[in-house]
Design an enzyme around this catalytic site. Structure first.
Site, PDB file in Angstrom:
ATOM      1  CD  GLU A 102      -2.970   1.136   0.236  1.00 35.49           C
ATOM      2  OE1 GLU A 102      -2.387   1.581  -0.775  1.00 35.49           O
ATOM      3  OE2 GLU A 102      -4.038   1.576   0.644  1.00 35.49           O
ATOM      4  CG  ASP A 106      -4.220   8.899   6.834  1.00 36.86           C
ATOM      5  OD1 ASP A 106      -3.512   9.468   7.668  1.00 36.86           O
ATOM      6  OD2 ASP A 106      -5.184   9.472   6.286  1.00 36.86           O
ATOM      7  CE  LYS A 134      -0.624  11.642   6.035  1.00 35.92           C
ATOM      8  NZ  LYS A 134      -1.859  12.266   5.485  1.00 35.92           N
TER       9      LYS A 134
HETATM   10  P1  IMP Z   1      -6.825   5.163   5.543  1.00 38.13           P
HETATM   11  O1  IMP Z   1      -8.017   4.278   5.322  1.00 38.13           O
HETATM   12  O2  IMP Z   1      -7.223   6.447   6.234  1.00 38.13           O
HETATM   13  O3  IMP Z   1      -5.656   4.506   6.221  1.00 38.13           O
HETATM   14  O4  IMP Z   1      -6.408   5.696   4.131  1.00 38.13           O
HETATM   15  C1  IMP Z   1      -5.638   4.998   3.268  1.00 38.13           C
HETATM   16  C2  IMP Z   1      -5.768   5.572   1.885  1.00 38.13           C
HETATM   17  O5  IMP Z   1      -6.041   6.973   1.922  1.00 38.13           O
HETATM   18  C3  IMP Z   1      -4.456   5.454   1.180  1.00 38.13           C
HETATM   19  O6  IMP Z   1      -4.392   4.268   0.453  1.00 38.13           O
HETATM   20  C4  IMP Z   1      -4.435   6.679   0.298  1.00 38.13           C
HETATM   21  O7  IMP Z   1      -5.024   6.378  -0.938  1.00 38.13           O
HETATM   22  C5  IMP Z   1      -5.260   7.692   1.017  1.00 38.13           C
HETATM   23  N1  IMP Z   1      -4.433   8.673   1.760  1.00 38.13           N
HETATM   24  C6  IMP Z   1      -4.203   8.749   3.085  1.00 38.13           C
HETATM   25  N2  IMP Z   1      -3.381   9.754   3.398  1.00 38.13           N
HETATM   26  C7  IMP Z   1      -3.054  10.342   2.222  1.00 38.13           C
HETATM   27  C8  IMP Z   1      -2.206  11.450   1.870  1.00 38.13           C
HETATM   28  O8  IMP Z   1      -1.546  12.122   2.686  1.00 38.13           O
HETATM   29  N3  IMP Z   1      -2.134  11.734   0.549  1.00 38.13           N
HETATM   30  C9  IMP Z   1      -2.810  11.043  -0.419  1.00 38.13           C
HETATM   31  N4  IMP Z   1      -3.611   9.996  -0.128  1.00 38.13           N
HETATM   32  C10 IMP Z   1      -3.732   9.656   1.174  1.00 38.13           C
HETATM   33 MG    MG Z   2      -4.897   4.177  -1.913  1.00 41.11          MG
END
Ligand code: IMP
Ligand code: MG
Length: 185
Positions: A102, A106, A134
């Site tokens: 991945e 985040d 992050k």
């Molecule tokens: P999560 O479900 O919040 O962990 O998000 C994961 C997905 O969100 C990643 O695969 C990215 O596509 C997108 N994402 C999260 N943070 C960023 C960022 O800083 N820039 C661009 N895409 C992000």
């Molecule tokens: Mg993604």
């Protein structure tokens, strides 16, 4: 689309050279960990493609690949919390040592959903590799097994990561100037 869009990059957070060096390092570790296994790398489209295609070429062992597509973001910079499977794997993962690739971990919502789905199909093992982490934004407890860089809470683009589908082809990780996304929200 105006072609001066890359002027919206405020700063480069991780350079192309730093990414190359890190992927070579991860490639060695992963090759050693999977030498006697049956590696199937699973990319989560679309953000993972640049990382995954570089990472698989940094391995000195064979691997099979497959992809799935999920969506959780709308066009903004925050996860909606709803994860939709847009495209499922073609391969039956049973018996494979699956490594999910991945772009970024985040909130963890997306990867925990993907992980749960793959685990229900009985792979021999399951681990996660992400280029970026992050940790300050985590909503679901989840850790990666292989991480490129831990980054602060800034919205980043490039090297596969997008904002509203743009910037994915930048060869480095950059931070957008706030005015570039504030007008979208
Ligand atoms: P999560 O479900 O919040 O962990 O998000 C994961 C997905 O969100 C990643 O695969 C990215 O596509 C997108 N994402 C999260 N943070 C960023 C960022 O800083 N820039 C661009 N895409 C992000
Ligand atoms: Mg993604």
């Amino acid at each position: 689309m105006p072609q001066d869009i890359f002027q919206n990059i405020g700063k480069i957070l991780i350079t192309e050279e730093q990414i190359k060096a890190k992927i070579a390092e991860l490639g060695k570790i992963i090759s050693n960990d999977y030498r006697d296994k049956n590696l199937l790398m699973v990319g989560v489209l679309k953000g993972s493609v640049v990382f995954m295609t570089d990472l698989m070429r940094a391995l000195d062992i064979n691997c099979k690949i497959d992809f799935m597509a999920v969506s959780s973001y709308g066009s903004g910079t925050k996860s909606t919390g709803n994860v939709n499977i847009l495209m499922d794997l073609r391969k039956d993962v049973a018996g494979y040592d699956v490594l999910i690739a991945e772009d970024i971990l985040d909130s963890g919502v997306t990867l925990s959903k993907v992980k749960e789905l793959i685990l229900s199909r009985k792979p021999a093992s399951l681990k996660i590799a992400t280029l970026l982490d992050k940790p300050s934004r985590r909503k679901v407890p989840l850790q990666t097994d292989y991480t490129g860089f831990v980054i602060p809470d800034e919205f980043v683009v490039g090297y596969g990561l997008d904002f509203d589908e743009d910037y994915r082809n930048l060869p480095y990780i950059g931070v957008l100037k706030p005015e570039a996304y504030e007008k979208h929200e």
